[in-house]
Design a protein around this motif. Structure first.
Motif, PDB file in Angstrom:
ATOM      1  N   LEU A   1      -7.595  38.310  24.510  1.00 41.00           N
ATOM      2  CA  LEU A   1      -6.538  37.771  25.598  1.00 41.00           C
ATOM      3  C   LEU A   1      -6.970  36.663  26.545  1.00 41.00           C
ATOM      4  O   LEU A   1      -8.314  36.708  26.909  1.00 41.00           O
ATOM      5  N   ASP A   2      -6.387  35.913  27.130  1.00 40.37           N
ATOM      6  CA  ASP A   2      -6.595  34.698  28.039  1.00 40.37           C
ATOM      7  C   ASP A   2      -6.694  35.323  29.348  1.00 40.37           C
ATOM      8  O   ASP A   2      -6.094  36.675  29.608  1.00 40.37           O
ATOM      9  N   GLU A   3      -7.100  34.626  30.291  1.00 36.25           N
ATOM     10  CA  GLU A   3      -7.400  35.034  31.677  1.00 36.25           C
ATOM     11  C   GLU A   3      -5.887  35.373  32.190  1.00 36.25           C
ATOM     12  O   GLU A   3      -5.854  36.303  33.074  1.00 36.25           O
ATOM     13  N   ARG A   4      -4.938  34.637  32.122  1.00 30.70           N
ATOM     14  CA  ARG A   4      -3.442  34.755  32.876  1.00 30.70           C
ATOM     15  C   ARG A   4      -3.076  36.059  32.203  1.00 30.70           C
ATOM     16  O   ARG A   4      -2.582  36.784  33.078  1.00 30.70           O
ATOM     17  N   THR A   5      -3.181  36.374  31.166  1.00 32.54           N
ATOM     18  CA  THR A   5      -2.493  37.691  30.458  1.00 32.54           C
ATOM     19  C   THR A   5      -3.355  38.707  31.036  1.00 32.54           C
ATOM     20  O   THR A   5      -2.853  39.912  31.425  1.00 32.54           O
ATOM     21  N   LEU A   6      -4.727  38.862  31.171  1.00 28.92           N
ATOM     22  CA  LEU A   6      -5.579  39.893  31.779  1.00 28.92           C
ATOM     23  C   LEU A   6      -5.088  39.907  33.199  1.00 28.92           C
ATOM     24  O   LEU A   6      -4.858  41.225  33.609  1.00 28.92           O
ATOM     25  N   ARG A   7      -4.842  39.001  33.881  1.00 25.97           N
ATOM     26  CA  ARG A   7      -4.342  39.080  35.297  1.00 25.97           C
ATOM     27  C   ARG A   7      -3.032  39.582  35.365  1.00 25.97           C
ATOM     28  O   ARG A   7      -2.858  40.442  36.347  1.00 25.97           O
ATOM     29  N   ASP A   8      -2.240  39.425  34.524  1.00 23.10           N
ATOM     30  CA  ASP A   8      -0.877  39.734  34.344  1.00 23.10           C
ATOM     31  C   ASP A   8      -0.856  41.388  34.424  1.00 23.10           C
ATOM     32  O   ASP A   8      -0.042  42.266  34.861  1.00 23.10           O
ATOM     33  N   ILE A   9      -1.830  41.910  33.538  1.00 26.42           N
ATOM     34  CA  ILE A   9      -1.802  43.438  33.103  1.00 26.42           C
ATOM     35  C   ILE A   9      -2.736  44.128  34.216  1.00 26.42           C
ATOM     36  O   ILE A   9      -2.872  45.274  34.183  1.00 26.42           O
TER      37      ILE A   9
END
Length: 54
Positions: free
Chosen positions: A25-33
């Motif tokens: 997963l990219d950083e943005r997706t990780l931040r979203d979850i």
């Protein structure tokens, strides 16, 4: 003792599989979850305790 060892090995295999999926997963997706990269190992290990699949 043998059964406990096998269970630990299976849990570690699930952990590595889970960690490999999450690491994609990219950083943005990780931040979203709600996760950061430094929390991934702990989250993956805790998740393997909950999931019981072969």
């Amino acid at each position: 003792m043998l059964i406990a060892s096998i269970a630990l090995i299976r849990r570690y295999a699930r952990y590595r599989s889970e960690l490999n999926c999450i690491n994609r997963l990219d950083e943005r997706t990780l931040r979203d979850i709600g996760f950061s990269r430094c929390e991934l190992t702990t989250a993956a290990w805790r998740n393997t305790a909950r999931r019981q699949w072969p």
